[in-house]
Motif scaffolding. Sequence first.
Motif, mmCIF file in Angstrom:
data_model
loop_
_atom_site.group_PDB
_atom_site.id
_atom_site.type_symbol
_atom_site.label_atom_id
_atom_site.label_comp_id
_atom_site.label_asym_id
_atom_site.label_seq_id
_atom_site.Cartn_x
_atom_site.Cartn_y
_atom_site.Cartn_z
ATOM 1 N N GLN A 295 50.532 -32.226 18.766
ATOM 2 C CA GLN A 295 49.261 -32.879 18.618
ATOM 3 C C GLN A 295 49.645 -34.116 17.916
ATOM 4 O O GLN A 295 48.829 -35.091 17.945
ATOM 5 C CB GLN A 295 48.115 -32.079 17.694
ATOM 6 N N VAL A 296 50.593 -34.406 17.063
ATOM 7 C CA VAL A 296 51.055 -35.571 16.674
ATOM 8 C C VAL A 296 52.109 -36.333 17.322
ATOM 9 O O VAL A 296 52.571 -37.507 17.131
ATOM 10 C CB VAL A 296 51.363 -35.252 15.057
ATOM 11 N N CYS A 329 51.288 -40.690 12.702
ATOM 12 C CA CYS A 329 50.079 -39.881 13.702
ATOM 13 C C CYS A 329 49.847 -38.687 12.333
ATOM 14 O O CYS A 329 50.875 -38.239 11.942
ATOM 15 C CB CYS A 329 50.560 -39.334 14.937
ATOM 16 N N SER A 330 48.791 -38.196 12.499
ATOM 17 C CA SER A 330 48.273 -37.154 11.468
ATOM 18 C C SER A 330 47.421 -36.156 11.999
ATOM 19 O O SER A 330 46.496 -36.440 12.833
ATOM 20 C CB SER A 330 47.957 -37.456 10.125
ATOM 21 N N CYS A 331 47.489 -34.810 11.887
ATOM 22 C CA CYS A 331 46.665 -33.926 12.297
ATOM 23 C C CYS A 331 46.332 -33.069 11.233
ATOM 24 O O CYS A 331 47.226 -32.284 10.763
ATOM 25 C CB CYS A 331 47.361 -33.084 13.544
ATOM 26 N N THR A 386 42.994 -35.486 14.561
ATOM 27 C CA THR A 386 44.098 -36.491 14.674
ATOM 28 C C THR A 386 44.082 -37.741 14.854
ATOM 29 O O THR A 386 43.008 -38.064 15.443
ATOM 30 C CB THR A 386 44.860 -35.719 16.132
ATOM 31 N N SER A 399 41.989 -39.110 9.678
ATOM 32 C CA SER A 399 41.921 -37.916 10.175
ATOM 33 C C SER A 399 40.926 -37.148 8.953
ATOM 34 O O SER A 399 39.886 -36.590 9.238
ATOM 35 C CB SER A 399 43.335 -36.853 9.579
#
Length: 425
Positions: A295-296, A329-331, A386, A399
Motif C-alpha cells: 500500500q505504500v 508514502c504512509s499508510c 494512505t 493520513s
Amino acid sequence: MKILVVGGGGREHAIIMKLAESNRVEKLFCAPGNGGISRYAECFDVKATDIDGIVALAKKLAVDMVVVAPDDPLVMGMVDALNAEGFMTFGPDKAAAIIEGSKVFSKDLMKKYGIPTAAYETFTDAEKAISYIKQQGKYPAVVKADGLALGKGVIIAQNEQEAVDAVRSIMEDKIFGESGSKLVVEEFLTGPEISVLSFTDGNIVVPMVSSMDHKRALDGDQGLNTGGMGTVAPNPFYTEAVAKECMENIFLPTINAMKAEGRTFKGCLYFGLMATPDGVKVIEYNCRFGDPETQVVLPLLDTDLVDIFEAVYKGTLSDIDIKWKNECCSCVVMASGGYPKKYPTGLEISGLDDKGQTEGVFVYHAGTKFTDGKFLTAGGRVLGVTATGENLQAALDKSYAAVKKIHFENAHFRTDIGKRALSAK
Ligand code: AMP
Ligand code: GLY
C-alpha cells in the motif's frame, strides 16, 4: 487486457489501483475482493484458496493475465494450475513458493548458500527442542513454526518458561495446525527492520522502494503481533550502502540459489531484513507482496505494472527500466477494536464517499463489505489510509487528518506510525 487479481485485502486493492493506471487494461476482476475493491473491479465470490474455482473463473472470464497475491494459494500451487491452462500468471510456482511455505527450507537454503541470517537449529521433536533451548540458556529465544501460520507462527520467548510453552503449544497443541510439526529455534537479532519487495524473473532482481512495517498492535511497539498496523516508504535505514550490501550478500545470492536448486523464483520476492550491528540479516522471505507494505510501495511506482508483470512472466525483466517517484508514502491501518484477538464485524463505516474514499488520501480497503450503498467492517484490519507527500511528515499529516474523518465503533489505530522512521533522520 482483462486481468484477474486473486485475494481480497488492502494489498490486492493497491495492486488493482496501480493496474487501473495502465492504458493496457480494459477490465479488472478480483476474487474474492472486498467492499472497497468492488468499487473499482468486478468481484466474484470465489475463495483465494480455491484453485479449481479460480481456474474455472479465469476461463469463464477469458482473462489475459492472473495475479495471485496471497501466500496460501501460491504455496498450494495455484500458479502451476493456471500456467498449465495457458494463463499468463504473476506469482511463483509451488516449487519456488516454498521459500515462504517452509521456514526450515528457507533457513537451510541460507545456510547452504552463505546468506546472512540468524543462527538456528531445526527440530521435529519437542523434547529435543526444549533441551536445546535450555542448554543455550539465551533469552529472548525465537521459536518459529515451520509452515504458514497467518503471519503468527513466530514466538519471541522472554524466558525459559515462555520458550517451553511456545514449543509445546506449537508441536503438541498444534496451535498453528500442521505448520507446527517442525520448528526452528533461532538466535534473537536486534536492529531496525527493513522490508524490501522485489520483482524478479529468476534472472535479475529489481528491488522496489524500501518500506517499514509496524507489526505490533499498540503504540511504542507494544501489544500483540498483527499482520501490520501501518507502513511508511522509503525506509530511512535502507541507505545506499545498505542497499548495495543487500544486493551483493542477499538479493542476488537468493535468486541464484533458488535457480541452482531448480526452483527458479518468478514474481515478487519479499525480503524481511534486520540491520543488525553485524550487518544486514534475513529475518524471513515471503513469496509475495507484503501487506500493508504494498500500500505504500506501489503508489510510488512510475512504470506500467502490467508491463512489469508481463516481463517477469516472460523472463525479460532486464528490458524494462523501472522508475519510482521521489516522494514518501504512509499508510495508517484502522482496525476493528479487539484485533488481533476477537472483534465484531458488520459495523457501519462513516466518512467515506460512494467509492469508499476520503479527500486527500487513498483508502485501501482490507476488511470491508459494500451492502445497500453502505460500507461495513468485515475483518480485523479494515482500512489502510494512505497518502503521499514530498516528505514523510507531509504524508503522515495527510493520513492522520483523514483517519480523523473516518469512523466506526471502537476503531483502533496506532498514533505513532512513522515515528521511528522520522527520528532516524
Ligand atoms: P516473521 O513472521 O518471520 O516476520 O516474524 C515476525 C516478527 O518477529 C518479525 O517482524 C520480527 O520483528 C520478529 N522476529 C522474527 N525473527 C526474529 C529474530 N531472529 N530476532 C528478533 N526478532 C525476530
Ligand atoms: N507485513 C508483513 C507481511 O506481509 O508479511
